[in-house]
Motif scaffolding. Sequence first.
Motif, PDB file in Angstrom:
ATOM      1  N   LYS A  59      -4.343 -31.544  53.297  1.00  0.00           N
ATOM      2  CA  LYS A  59      -5.277 -30.550  53.819  1.00  0.00           C
ATOM      3  C   LYS A  59      -4.915 -30.191  55.256  1.00  0.00           C
ATOM      4  O   LYS A  59      -4.903 -29.016  55.624  1.00  0.00           O
ATOM      5  CB  LYS A  59      -6.712 -31.074  53.750  1.00  0.00           C
ATOM      6  N   ALA A  60      -4.607 -31.197  56.073  1.00  0.00           N
ATOM      7  CA  ALA A  60      -4.226 -30.938  57.471  1.00  0.00           C
ATOM      8  C   ALA A  60      -2.941 -30.119  57.534  1.00  0.00           C
ATOM      9  O   ALA A  60      -2.816 -29.204  58.360  1.00  0.00           O
ATOM     10  CB  ALA A  60      -4.055 -32.256  58.225  1.00  0.00           C
ATOM     11  N   ALA A  61      -1.990 -30.427  56.658  1.00  0.00           N
ATOM     12  CA  ALA A  61      -0.739 -29.653  56.621  1.00  0.00           C
ATOM     13  C   ALA A  61      -1.012 -28.215  56.220  1.00  0.00           C
ATOM     14  O   ALA A  61      -0.408 -27.283  56.758  1.00  0.00           O
ATOM     15  CB  ALA A  61       0.258 -30.305  55.663  1.00  0.00           C
ATOM     16  N   GLY A  62      -1.923 -28.010  55.289  1.00  0.00           N
ATOM     17  CA  GLY A  62      -2.287 -26.651  54.881  1.00  0.00           C
ATOM     18  C   GLY A  62      -2.929 -25.871  56.022  1.00  0.00           C
ATOM     19  O   GLY A  62      -2.614 -24.707  56.250  1.00  0.00           O
ATOM     20  N   VAL A  63      -3.811 -26.527  56.757  1.00  0.00           N
ATOM     21  CA  VAL A  63      -4.448 -25.884  57.909  1.00  0.00           C
ATOM     22  C   VAL A  63      -3.399 -25.570  58.970  1.00  0.00           C
ATOM     23  O   VAL A  63      -3.388 -24.479  59.553  1.00  0.00           O
ATOM     24  CB  VAL A  63      -5.568 -26.784  58.484  1.00  0.00           C
ATOM     25  N   LEU A  64      -2.499 -26.520  59.215  1.00  0.00           N
ATOM     26  CA  LEU A  64      -1.433 -26.311  60.199  1.00  0.00           C
ATOM     27  C   LEU A  64      -0.531 -25.152  59.777  1.00  0.00           C
ATOM     28  O   LEU A  64      -0.171 -24.307  60.592  1.00  0.00           O
ATOM     29  CB  LEU A  64      -0.613 -27.591  60.368  1.00  0.00           C
ATOM     30  N   LYS A  65      -0.195 -25.090  58.502  1.00  0.00           N
ATOM     31  CA  LYS A  65       0.653 -24.009  57.993  1.00  0.00           C
ATOM     32  C   LYS A  65      -0.022 -22.657  58.200  1.00  0.00           C
ATOM     33  O   LYS A  65       0.600 -21.699  58.660  1.00  0.00           O
ATOM     34  CB  LYS A  65       0.930 -24.246  56.503  1.00  0.00           C
ATOM     35  N   THR A  66      -1.305 -22.577  57.888  1.00  0.00           N
ATOM     36  CA  THR A  66      -2.051 -21.333  58.070  1.00  0.00           C
ATOM     37  C   THR A  66      -2.130 -20.952  59.543  1.00  0.00           C
ATOM     38  O   THR A  66      -1.940 -19.788  59.907  1.00  0.00           O
ATOM     39  CB  THR A  66      -3.471 -21.481  57.475  1.00  0.00           C
ATOM     40  N   ALA A 115       1.292 -19.752  60.732  1.00  0.00           N
ATOM     41  CA  ALA A 115       1.561 -18.412  60.199  1.00  0.00           C
ATOM     42  C   ALA A 115       0.776 -17.365  60.991  1.00  0.00           C
ATOM     43  O   ALA A 115       1.306 -16.294  61.316  1.00  0.00           O
ATOM     44  CB  ALA A 115       1.199 -18.346  58.714  1.00  0.00           C
ATOM     45  N   SER A 116      -0.461 -17.690  61.335  1.00  0.00           N
ATOM     46  CA  SER A 116      -1.267 -16.764  62.138  1.00  0.00           C
ATOM     47  C   SER A 116      -0.672 -16.576  63.520  1.00  0.00           C
ATOM     48  O   SER A 116      -0.582 -15.449  64.024  1.00  0.00           O
ATOM     49  CB  SER A 116      -2.706 -17.285  62.264  1.00  0.00           C
ATOM     50  N   LEU A 117      -0.261 -17.674  64.146  1.00  0.00           N
ATOM     51  CA  LEU A 117       0.342 -17.592  65.479  1.00  0.00           C
ATOM     52  C   LEU A 117       1.641 -16.792  65.456  1.00  0.00           C
ATOM     53  O   LEU A 117       1.908 -15.984  66.355  1.00  0.00           O
ATOM     54  CB  LEU A 117       0.593 -18.987  66.041  1.00  0.00           C
ATOM     55  N   ILE A 118       2.441 -16.999  64.435  1.00  0.00           N
ATOM     56  CA  ILE A 118       3.697 -16.247  64.305  1.00  0.00           C
ATOM     57  C   ILE A 118       3.398 -14.758  64.130  1.00  0.00           C
ATOM     58  O   ILE A 118       4.048 -13.907  64.743  1.00  0.00           O
ATOM     59  CB  ILE A 118       4.547 -16.809  63.147  1.00  0.00           C
ATOM     60  N   SER A 119       2.403 -14.437  63.331  1.00  0.00           N
ATOM     61  CA  SER A 119       2.032 -13.030  63.126  1.00  0.00           C
ATOM     62  C   SER A 119       1.535 -12.398  64.419  1.00  0.00           C
ATOM     63  O   SER A 119       1.893 -11.266  64.745  1.00  0.00           O
ATOM     64  CB  SER A 119       0.945 -12.911  62.056  1.00  0.00           C
ATOM     65  N   ILE A 120       0.728 -13.141  65.155  1.00  0.00           N
ATOM     66  CA  ILE A 120       0.204 -12.628  66.421  1.00  0.00           C
ATOM     67  C   ILE A 120       1.347 -12.400  67.410  1.00  0.00           C
ATOM     68  O   ILE A 120       1.405 -11.367  68.083  1.00  0.00           O
ATOM     69  CB  ILE A 120      -0.853 -13.594  67.005  1.00  0.00           C
ATOM     70  N   GLU A 121       2.270 -13.358  67.484  1.00  0.00           N
ATOM     71  CA  GLU A 121       3.415 -13.217  68.399  1.00  0.00           C
ATOM     72  C   GLU A 121       4.302 -12.051  67.979  1.00  0.00           C
ATOM     73  O   GLU A 121       4.784 -11.292  68.827  1.00  0.00           O
ATOM     74  CB  GLU A 121       4.230 -14.513  68.443  1.00  0.00           C
ATOM     75  N   ALA A 122       4.516 -11.879  66.692  1.00  0.00           N
ATOM     76  CA  ALA A 122       5.323 -10.748  66.212  1.00  0.00           C
ATOM     77  C   ALA A 122       4.655  -9.425  66.566  1.00  0.00           C
ATOM     78  O   ALA A 122       5.313  -8.482  67.008  1.00  0.00           O
ATOM     79  CB  ALA A 122       5.541 -10.854  64.703  1.00  0.00           C
TER      80      ALA A 122
END
Length: 188
Positions: free
Chosen positions: A47-54, A57-64
Amino acid sequence: LFFLIFVLNLGSIFYQLGVDTTGLNKANQNVKHFQASTNRSFESVNKAAGVLKTTLASLISIEALRRSTMLADDYALLQDRIVSVVGDVDKAAFTFKRLEQISGKTGAALTTTAGGFQKLSFAKDTVKGTDEEMIRLTQSFAELGLISGTATAQLDAAMLQFSQGLITGTFQAQEFQSVLENVPAIAP
């Protein structure tokens, strides 16, 4: 206390064995408890890995998105700079396309070719040149920079030094030396 009795028939001889399995049962319960605890821990980690992955992904999208916005702003700023140098929006659009082609052909950054064109255009009146001649001069500088293996910062510096020499009408030794050091392919 639980005893398990085994009866073994070996021909006509019978053996009876009594085994106390209380310890085994306790060990089996401990193993099952450990297994359940481990499974819960793995579920928590998943569950923690899933939250971290999400989150990543959000941070990468924001940076892009942030970088795309910055690039769009930089692109618009470059276009505005060319318009201010050329003076006519249509001619500036044509000039900008040419500078993009030069960047694509030479591998020089668009900021370098547009900035170089702008710097060299400041000398246009002094040398009685045209926009087309300034574009070709920018292209020549970019191509010589490519041949020389010149880094972007060095090419920018060389164009600045060269344009300063053109503007004053004479090259100081330091300006000339800077141009030759930064773009050695200029030397005959």
